[in-house]
Design a protein around this motif. Structure first.
Motif, PDB file in Angstrom:
ATOM      1  N   ALA A 151       0.697  -1.208  -0.147  1.00  0.00           N
ATOM      2  CA  ALA A 151      -0.008  -0.021  -0.011  1.00  0.00           C
ATOM      3  C   ALA A 151       0.936   1.231  -0.125  1.00  0.00           C
ATOM      4  N   ASP A 152       2.195   1.373   0.471  1.00  0.00           N
ATOM      5  CA  ASP A 152       2.977   2.445   0.346  1.00  0.00           C
ATOM      6  C   ASP A 152       3.866   2.301  -0.945  1.00  0.00           C
ATOM      7  N   GLY A 153       3.840   1.202  -1.911  1.00  0.00           N
ATOM      8  CA  GLY A 153       4.231   1.378  -3.083  1.00  0.00           C
ATOM      9  C   GLY A 153       5.535   0.502  -3.343  1.00  0.00           C
ATOM     10  N   ARG A 154       5.732  -0.503  -2.594  1.00  0.00           N
ATOM     11  CA  ARG A 154       7.036  -1.302  -2.802  1.00  0.00           C
ATOM     12  C   ARG A 154       6.629  -2.741  -3.418  1.00  0.00           C
ATOM     13  N   LYS A 155       7.339  -3.166  -4.316  1.00  0.00           N
ATOM     14  CA  LYS A 155       7.255  -4.303  -4.975  1.00  0.00           C
ATOM     15  C   LYS A 155       7.874  -5.478  -4.066  1.00  0.00           C
ATOM     16  N   LEU A 156       7.144  -6.560  -3.732  1.00  0.00           N
ATOM     17  CA  LEU A 156       7.692  -7.793  -2.957  1.00  0.00           C
ATOM     18  C   LEU A 156       6.742  -8.973  -3.078  1.00  0.00           C
ATOM     19  N   ARG A 157       7.270  -9.950  -2.547  1.00  0.00           N
ATOM     20  CA  ARG A 157       6.891 -11.471  -2.850  1.00  0.00           C
ATOM     21  C   ARG A 157       6.464 -11.866  -1.632  1.00  0.00           C
ATOM     22  N   ALA A 158       5.337 -12.512  -1.456  1.00  0.00           N
ATOM     23  CA  ALA A 158       4.991 -13.271  -0.263  1.00  0.00           C
ATOM     24  C   ALA A 158       4.721 -14.688  -0.727  1.00  0.00           C
ATOM     25  N   SER A 159       5.339 -15.612   0.317  1.00  0.00           N
ATOM     26  CA  SER A 159       5.273 -16.904   0.270  1.00  0.00           C
ATOM     27  C   SER A 159       5.357 -17.607   1.455  1.00  0.00           C
ATOM     28  N   ALA A 160       5.629 -18.793   1.559  1.00  0.00           N
ATOM     29  CA  ALA A 160       5.704 -19.486   2.696  1.00  0.00           C
ATOM     30  C   ALA A 160       7.102 -18.866   3.504  1.00  0.00           C
ATOM     31  N   GLU A 161       8.152 -18.712   2.431  1.00  0.00           N
ATOM     32  CA  GLU A 161       9.601 -18.273   2.866  1.00  0.00           C
ATOM     33  C   GLU A 161       9.697 -16.976   3.074  1.00  0.00           C
TER      34      GLU A 161
END
Ligand SMILES: Cc1cc2nc3c(=O)[nH]c(=O)nc-3n(C[C@H](O)[C@H](O)[C@H](O)COP(=O)(O)OP(=O)(O)OC[C@H]3O[C@@H](n4cnc5c(N)ncnc54)[C@H](O)[C@@H]3O)c2cc1C
Length: 477
Positions: free
Chosen positions: A173-183
């Motif tokens: 929501a503040d404009g960063r790209k990231l990945r979410a997974s179990a790790e």
């Protein structure tokens, strides 16, 4: 909010580095971009629709929303019945043009961008004889569906879509790209699987597909309305004893015009079993015969079909462009009393306003493999749920809003005492804060969702949804 601010176009300083189309009221392409299936929301006009081409466009749009301190509305498939995708005066981040799909035939992992529709995902995975467990109407967007749970004909065999989710690429929501997974960002990943609309903007999903089709067995078995109570009273036992590859969705409705249905039945309340069997083809006849034998069918239209045909059976029952209202909840089982309530309400449903389907109460099946997954492993709650009930009203003239709303809400009021407190966020219009809290099944899970909202969207930028409210919210619009 008006579409013009101080005499100029709304959000006139929206960055020119944005690669996709930007449309405001009056612009070419605005009317097309604004269109969503539920005509109920047709009078609403967003101030601006920014049509993203990729995750970088999403970042540009989200950063701008933060600079302006405004809320962000998200359009995925636009299928959400509340119309949150196109609110009046809103800043809409449109993901619907982000349609990349890549399927790894060796691992069965599909990487699907947030603008894809279920029919597109099915078509791409079926090229490799694979299916991602998801929903039942081709035009539903993957984004809204997956982030809420994802329930369909393969739920009993492979679980909900969230149970098959491997990773999500998001813009925060503040404009960063990231990945979410179990790790990576595992806490966010937990929340995205069921409470995802509130936490971040998903730009693509990595999801496990399974070998199914292309040939399966599917179709409708139609019974007279008198068969509904006796069949529904035994259907829990039937589902407990049948194979997980067998899914049956009972539906009670005034008969719509359907291919193969005698014309004199149109408008008459009937009882239908939608049957989808994905087990071995040489066992199909025997398995389907067991379903049909639950009563005396008027017509049995179950036959060999492709998976694509099976997973679009319901498309004709919910065509885009009509006014719609819907409610839903979970059942621990279907009793004769519940069945009778539904039959009575459908028998007193408002008259159809056109040739299409008008009112229906459906019972999408849960249980089976969906129960193999730990209730606390995801935000999505399924504990105790063997069925979902869903009531849908569809009509055309605005003058009929009150009549249909009253009918749909009447079914809800009658079924509420029989429903579980937990439920599925996607298959109902918003029923308010207490309802939303209850959906997630326990105080512990709800508190965890509140903590995630406070951490990942403290300004409540993502508020055009069934909103998890945090005390600190300041976003306007
Ligand atoms: C006729 C009909 C049939 C349906 N059948 C099924 C079914 O079989 N199974 C099932 O599980 N559900 C079903 N649904 C419910 C469906 O899952 C939800 O309506 C879902 O939200 C639609 O997603 P969308 O992207 O098309 O909707 P949109 O209207 O675009 O979005 C809905 C919500 O999701 C949010 N959202 C959308 N994309 C993203 C994203 N990328 N990141 C973050 N938030 C996002 C939006 O902000 C909005 O709040 C059905 C709905 C209808 C109307």
């Amino acid at each position: 909010m008006s579409d013009h601010v101080n005499g100029g176009p709304a959000f006139a300083d929206f960055p020119s580095s944005f690669k996709g189309a930007v449309v405001r009221p009056g612009d070419e392409g605005y009317a097309e971009a604004r269109k969503i299936p539920n005509a109920r929301h047709d009078h609403l006009h967003p101030a601006i629709i920014v049509r993203c081409t990729d995750a970088d466009d999403v970042v540009t749009a989200v950063k701008y929303a933060n600079e302006q301190n405004i809320a962000i509305a998200l359009r995925g498939g636009g299928h959400g019945i509340d119309g949150f995708a196109m609110p009046d005066g809103a800043f809409v981040v449109d993901l619907s043009l982000m349609k990349g799909i890549a399927v790894d035939p060796d691992t069965g992992v599909a990487r699907v961008e947030a603008g894809c529709l279920l029919g597109e995902m099915d078509a791409a995975t079926q090229e490799h004889g694979l299916v991602v467990p998801s929903g039942t109407v081709s035009e539903t967007g993957v984004g809204g569906l997956i982030l809420g749970g994802g329930l369909g004909y393969n739920t009993r065999r492979h679980g909900m879509t969230v149970d098959n989710l491997i990773a999500v690429d998001v813009v925060t929501a503040d404009g960063r790209k990231l990945r979410a997974s179990a790790e990576e960002n595992a806490d966010l990943f937990w929340g995205l699987r069921g409470a995802g609309h509130n936490l971040a903007i998903a730009t693509s999903f990595e999801v496990q597909a399974h070998p199914i089709g292309p040939e399966v067995t599917s179709g409708l078995i139609i019974y007279p309305i008198d068969a509904a109570v006796p069949i529904l009273s035994q259907i829990d036992d039937f589902m407990a004893s049948t194979r997980r590859e067998m899914t049956v969705y009972p539906v009670v409705l005034p008969a719509p015009p359907l291919p193969g249905l005698p014309e004199q039945l149109v408008g008459v309340p009937i009882f239908v079993l939608i049957v989808v069997y994905t087990g071995p083809l040489d066992t199909a006849e025997e398995e389907v015969a067991k379903v049909a034998a639950l009563g005396q069918p008027m017509a049995n239209m179950v036959r060999p079909s492709t998976w694509m045909e099976a997973n679009s059976i319901l498309d004709v029952l919910a065509p885009p462009g009509r006014r719609q209202h819907s409610r839903g909840g979970y059942l621990g089982g279907i009793t004769a009393e519940i069945a009778q309530i539904v039959v009575d309400h459908v028998s007193n449903a408002p008259a159809p306003t056109g040739p299409g389907p008008s009112c229906a109460v459906a019972f999408p099946a849960m249980g089976g493999a969906a129960d193999d997954f730990d209730e606390d492993a995801t935000a999505f709650s399924r504990v105790g749920a063997k069925w979902l009930w869903e009531v849908l009203g569809q009509w055309d003239p605005p003058e009929s809003d009150a009549e249909y709303d009253g009918w749909v809400d009447g079914v809800m009021d009658a079924l509420k005492p029989h429903s579980l407190r937990n439920g599925y966020v996607n298959l109902s219009t918003d029923q308010g804060p207490d309802w939303l809290e209850g959906l997630y099944g326990s105080a512990e899970k709800w508190n965890r969702i509140l903590e995630l909202k406070a951490e990942w969207d403290p300004e409540n930028r993502l508020r055009h949804n069934k909103n998890v409210k945090v005390a600190k919210a300041t976003a306007t619009a």
